[in-house]
Design a protein around this motif. Structure first.
Motif, PDB file in Angstrom:
ATOM      1  N   SER A 250       0.709  -1.542   0.146  1.00 54.02           N
ATOM      2  CA  SER A 250      -0.024  -0.185  -0.201  1.00 54.02           C
ATOM      3  C   SER A 250       0.556   0.990   0.223  1.00 54.02           C
ATOM      4  O   SER A 250       0.854   1.793  -0.658  1.00 54.02           O
ATOM      5  CB  SER A 250      -1.169  -0.361   1.174  1.00 54.02           C
ATOM      6  OG  SER A 250      -2.232  -0.760   1.068  1.00 54.02           O
ATOM      7  N   ALA A 251       2.306   1.449   1.025  1.00 56.31           N
ATOM      8  CA  ALA A 251       2.823   2.093   0.995  1.00 56.31           C
ATOM      9  C   ALA A 251       3.599   2.505  -0.097  1.00 56.31           C
ATOM     10  O   ALA A 251       4.045   3.751  -1.017  1.00 56.31           O
ATOM     11  CB  ALA A 251       3.616   2.167   2.262  1.00 56.31           C
ATOM     12  N   TRP A 252       4.137   1.798  -0.491  1.00 52.64           N
ATOM     13  CA  TRP A 252       4.628   1.763  -2.296  1.00 52.64           C
ATOM     14  C   TRP A 252       3.525   2.477  -3.470  1.00 52.64           C
ATOM     15  O   TRP A 252       3.681   2.847  -4.333  1.00 52.64           O
ATOM     16  CB  TRP A 252       4.880   0.737  -3.533  1.00 52.64           C
ATOM     17  CG  TRP A 252       6.468   0.082  -2.602  1.00 52.64           C
ATOM     18  CD1 TRP A 252       6.684  -1.143  -1.561  1.00 52.64           C
ATOM     19  CD2 TRP A 252       7.897   0.374  -2.708  1.00 52.64           C
ATOM     20  NE1 TRP A 252       8.216  -1.141  -0.718  1.00 52.64           N
ATOM     21  CE2 TRP A 252       8.589   0.085  -1.845  1.00 52.64           C
ATOM     22  CE3 TRP A 252       8.232   2.023  -3.237  1.00 52.64           C
ATOM     23  CZ2 TRP A 252       9.847   0.723  -1.880  1.00 52.64           C
ATOM     24  CZ3 TRP A 252       9.007   2.597  -3.359  1.00 52.64           C
ATOM     25  CH2 TRP A 252      11.050   2.006  -2.936  1.00 52.64           C
ATOM     26  N   PHE A 254       0.904   3.704  -3.060  1.00 50.91           N
ATOM     27  CA  PHE A 254       0.388   4.494  -2.392  1.00 50.91           C
ATOM     28  C   PHE A 254       1.062   6.165  -3.052  1.00 50.91           C
ATOM     29  O   PHE A 254       0.636   7.206  -3.703  1.00 50.91           O
ATOM     30  CB  PHE A 254       0.632   5.758  -0.927  1.00 50.91           C
ATOM     31  CG  PHE A 254       0.004   6.717  -0.900  1.00 50.91           C
ATOM     32  CD1 PHE A 254      -1.319   6.575  -0.539  1.00 50.91           C
ATOM     33  CD2 PHE A 254       0.448   7.611   0.252  1.00 50.91           C
ATOM     34  CE1 PHE A 254      -1.996   8.157  -0.126  1.00 50.91           C
ATOM     35  CE2 PHE A 254       0.004   8.193   1.038  1.00 50.91           C
ATOM     36  CZ  PHE A 254      -1.680   9.047   0.458  1.00 50.91           C
TER      37      PHE A 254
END
Lengths: 263, 256
Positions: A250-252, A254
């Motif tokens: 998710s962070a990537w 995002f």
């Protein structure tokens, strides 16, 4: 030297319901450990348990040694020897750490007077040195917390936390309430101070990009339990646990579009 | 062609210094717009002007080429979503009542159609059908924000004005909500105007960016230009300040 030794730490409610399950880790001088998880994962409870500041109704079980002193179940007298000296903390909301009715200089002077026994000119000089260390101008000493910006308040809270030269600093979401450019400044400041003083840092956050930028090692928490721990680089590149994988992906994802537009 | 625009608007709260000076922004259909800036830059005030909740002290706000009047037609076309899904939903009302409020307030649709429209809208935002009979506290933060979005789009507006719509949410939830907004943008011809300080969200969702600094627009243009080659020092600083996984660890999958 181990500054913090957490062994099988649990936090329970009065009715026996467990919120944090058997957390164990150690932290040595110069190390930077990140505690990451989403809301409700138990990150802040861990910080509060280490500081023995759990809210009424919650109790810690297991063992937390701060510079060799057992904190779990300790009386206030013993905690006084630990808090502020061996360990101190910076929280998300600096307004809660600062007394609204007291000028900032006096607040920073408090721990310096009590802990280091400074008085008069020496105390004044130490306050100014503490402000300078967090890159705050002298005039901030005579300002009240509401008169300065959010970033300046957080710097003042950091100055207070570092006033007695603790070996271990706990930073619980210290930049979450700040604007992004101020966040970058405060993170750089913390990074420099921790390196310069050789302190150990326990950095707690929900934003993987922020925590990964600060910590060498990560512990991933979910629903009060550790799901994965290891070197930051390994976790960010090759998360093993399904939950960590979804968090990291998710962070990537995002920042993917931003990485594409502004590499 | 623009739906909503401000022409050199200025705004000052009573007795205060100007919060906005000479601000011109335009919303074109289909082109999601981000109003970017740090706290105190005037983003939320600008949003209030665009919503017709405040009038500019100077300049004007135009809706479909005419001076904005917050009438039924305008409210039907321009709907807000707020940052905090915990305070923006009435805890004592069931979801169907919350979501149908704009329809009832603006007397849109016959009474027996309302239930269907609510159900259809809940589906569109990815909530289960039984959500309608439940209360807000039974939902997570991300689901609550979906309820707030459902309420905003139930009357089929052309513009969604969103004030930091995902910044209170965890990252996995954030990604999914940005996806939802993008989907609504294409499937429903809904143009999103978003106030945000988070450039990652902005890059993922918006086609145009206006950067505000202390009440003035310092840079404006397509997202690729503003983020890719920012011209104003303030924009450059904002872009450089975003915490990035890439910076702390290199790109994914490439072992070092």
């Amino acid at each position: 030297m181990t500054l913090l030794d957490v062994d099988d730490l649990s936090v329970r409610q009065a009715d026996g319901h467990e919120l944090l399950h058997g957390l164990s880790f150690t932290l040595a001088r110069g190390e930077r450990l990140g505690l990451i998880g989403e809301s409700g994962s138990g990150k802040s409870l861990t910080a509060l348990a280490i500081l023995s500041l759990l809210p009424a109704g919650l109790t810690a079980h297991g063992s937390v040694l701060v510079s060799g002193t057992q904190v779990v179940g300790a009386a206030d007298r013993r905690l006084d020897r630990v808090r502020g000296r061996a360990v101190s903390a910076v929280f998300q909301e600096p307004l809660m750490a600062l007394d609204p009715l007291m000028r900032i200089g006096r607040q920073i002077a408090g721990p310096l007077r009590r802990r280091r026994g400074l008085r008069g000119a020496a105390l004044r000089a130490a306050v100014l040195a503490a402000l300078e260390e967090v890159r705050l101008p002298e005039r901030i000493a005579s300002a009240y917390p509401h008169e300065v910006s959010g970033g300046q308040r957080q710097r003042a809270a950091i100055a207070m936390a570092l006033a007695c030269e603790p070996d271990l600093l706990i930073a619980d979401e210290p930049t979450t309430a700040l604007d992004v450019s101020v966040q970058a400044e405060v993170l750089a400041l913390l990074d420099g101070l921790v390196a310069e003083k050789g302190m150990a840092l326990l950095f707690i956050g929900h934003d993987l990009a922020v925590v990964a930028g600060v910590a060498d090692r990560l512990i991933v928490l979910r629903d009060g339990a550790v799901v994965e721990s290891g070197r930051t680089e390994d976790i960010v590149k090759e998360p093993r646990h399904t939950y960590t994988r979804s968090l990291v992906h998710s962070a990537w994802e995002f920042e993917a579009e931003l990485d594409r537009l502004a590499p | 062609m623009t739906i909503l625009e401000t022409r050199s608007v200025g705004f000052a709260y009573r007795g205060g210094a100007p919060v906005l000076s000479d601000v011109s922004v335009a919303v074109s259909p289909g082109r999601n717009l981000a109003l970017v800036g740090e706290s105190g830059a005037g983003k939320t005030t600008l949003l209030r002007l665009l919503l017709g909740l405040a009038r500019p002290s100077s300049g004007e706000v135009l809706f479909d080429g005419r001076s904005l009047r917050p009438d039924r037609e305008f409210r039907r076309s321009v709907q807000p979503v707020f940052q905090d899904p915990y305070s923006s939903l009435d805890p004592r009302q069931r979801v169907d009542r919350i979501v149908s409020e704009p329809l009832r307030a603006m007397r849109i649709g016959a009474r027996d159609e309302i239930g269907d429209r609510v159900a259809q809208t809940l589906r569109a935002v990815g909530l289960p059908a039984d959500a309608a009979r439940r209360y807000p506290h039974e939902f997570s933060g991300g689901q609550r924000q979906r309820i707030a979005i459902a309420r905003a789009i139930v009357c089929e507006p052309r513009i969604l004005l969103a004030d930091e719509p995902v910044s209170a949410l965890d990252v996995t939830t954030r990604v999914r909500l940005v996806e939802l907004l993008r989907e609504l943008n294409t499937a429903r011809d809904l143009t999103v105007v978003m106030v945000s300080h988070d450039l990652a969200v902005v890059a993922a969702l918006c086609d145009e960016i206006a950067v505000l600094d202390r009440g003035r627009i310092v840079e404006r243009g397509p997202s690729a230009d503003v983020l890719g080659s920012p011209r104003h020092p303030h924009t450059r600083r904002l872009v450089a300040s975003v915490p990035r996984l890439r910076r702390s660890s290199g790109p994914p999958g490439e072992g070092r």
